[in-house]
Scaffold this motif. Structure first.
Motif, PDB file in Angstrom:
ATOM      1  N   ARG A 134      -7.251   9.607   3.131  1.00 55.65           N
ATOM      2  CA  ARG A 134      -7.801   8.260   3.158  1.00 55.65           C
ATOM      3  C   ARG A 134      -8.974   8.240   4.126  1.00 55.65           C
ATOM      4  NH1 ARG A 134      -2.996   4.518   4.770  1.00 55.65           N
ATOM      5  NH2 ARG A 134      -2.440   6.371   5.919  1.00 55.65           N
ATOM      6  N   PRO A 135      -9.986   7.425   3.845  1.00 54.80           N
ATOM      7  CA  PRO A 135     -11.100   7.316   4.803  1.00 54.80           C
ATOM      8  C   PRO A 135     -10.644   6.658   6.094  1.00 54.80           C
ATOM      9  CG  PRO A 135     -11.373   5.771   2.979  1.00 54.80           C
ATOM     10  CD  PRO A 135     -10.194   6.623   2.646  1.00 54.80           C
ATOM     11  N   MET A 150       0.848  -1.174   0.000  1.00 54.29           N
ATOM     12  CA  MET A 150       0.000   0.000   0.000  1.00 54.29           C
ATOM     13  C   MET A 150       0.894   1.238   0.000  1.00 54.29           C
ATOM     14  SD  MET A 150      -3.214   0.671   2.391  1.00 54.29           S
ATOM     15  CE  MET A 150      -3.133   2.100   3.394  1.00 54.29           C
ATOM     16  N   THR A 151       0.588   2.154  -0.849  1.00 50.50           N
ATOM     17  CA  THR A 151       1.390   3.376  -0.948  1.00 50.50           C
ATOM     18  C   THR A 151       0.748   4.492  -0.150  1.00 50.50           C
ATOM     19  OG1 THR A 151       0.217   4.097  -2.923  1.00 50.50           O
ATOM     20  CG2 THR A 151       2.162   2.727  -3.254  1.00 50.50           C
ATOM     21  N   ALA A 152       1.552   5.417   0.256  1.00 46.32           N
ATOM     22  CA  ALA A 152       1.053   6.571   1.000  1.00 46.32           C
ATOM     23  C   ALA A 152       0.282   7.486   0.052  1.00 46.32           C
ATOM     24  CB  ALA A 152       2.229   7.329   1.621  1.00 46.32           C
ATOM     25  N   PRO A 153      -0.756   8.136   0.542  1.00 43.80           N
ATOM     26  CA  PRO A 153      -1.513   9.049  -0.315  1.00 43.80           C
ATOM     27  C   PRO A 153      -0.664  10.258  -0.701  1.00 43.80           C
ATOM     28  CG  PRO A 153      -2.301   9.186   1.949  1.00 43.80           C
ATOM     29  CD  PRO A 153      -1.307   8.078   1.884  1.00 43.80           C
ATOM     30  N   ALA A 154      -0.947  10.778  -1.861  1.00 46.73           N
ATOM     31  CA  ALA A 154      -0.235  11.965  -2.324  1.00 46.73           C
ATOM     32  C   ALA A 154      -0.628  13.171  -1.477  1.00 46.73           C
ATOM     33  CB  ALA A 154      -0.563  12.216  -3.793  1.00 46.73           C
ATOM     34  N   ILE A 155       0.187  14.190  -1.561  1.00 43.32           N
ATOM     35  CA  ILE A 155      -0.089  15.410  -0.801  1.00 43.32           C
ATOM     36  C   ILE A 155      -1.418  15.987  -1.283  1.00 43.32           C
ATOM     37  CG2 ILE A 155       0.685  17.760  -0.352  1.00 43.32           C
ATOM     38  CD1 ILE A 155       3.540  16.728  -0.629  1.00 43.32           C
ATOM     39  N   GLY A 156      -2.281  16.335  -0.329  1.00 42.59           N
ATOM     40  CA  GLY A 156      -3.580  16.899  -0.666  1.00 42.59           C
ATOM     41  C   GLY A 156      -4.685  15.853  -0.759  1.00 42.59           C
ATOM     42  N   GLN A 157      -4.326  14.591  -0.712  1.00 39.51           N
ATOM     43  CA  GLN A 157      -5.327  13.532  -0.729  1.00 39.51           C
ATOM     44  C   GLN A 157      -5.474  12.967   0.677  1.00 39.51           C
ATOM     45  OE1 GLN A 157      -4.013  10.676  -3.608  1.00 39.51           O
ATOM     46  NE2 GLN A 157      -4.966  11.769  -5.298  1.00 39.51           N
TER      47      GLN A 157
END
Length: 69
Positions: A10-11, A1-8
């Motif tokens: 996760r629930p 699992m990758t980390a979310p991009a900046i500005g995104q």
């Protein structure tokens, strides 16, 4: 699992046991509010023979379409 991009984002998982007390409280508060605005007539009030609540929410009753006279 990758980390979310900046500005995104996760629930965040929330369990039912955390949400249920809030849901019950909101429903009870909504029913109480509905009673005071829509049903309470002062003379037939469950909480006594007073017109204080009726007069306090009188304009809101008419705005929401509840007859009161």
């Amino acid at each position: 699992m990758t980390a979310p991009a900046i500005g995104q984002s996760r629930p965040v998982p929330v369990s039912v046991s955390e949400v249920l007390p809030w849901l019950v409280g909101v429903v009870l508060f909504g029913l109480l509010l509905y009673y005071f605005i829509g049903i309470d007539e002062g003379a037939t009030s469950v909480f006594g023979n007073t017109m204080v609540v009726h007069e306090f929410v009188h304009d809101a009753r008419h705005f929401l379409g509840f007859p009161c006279h």
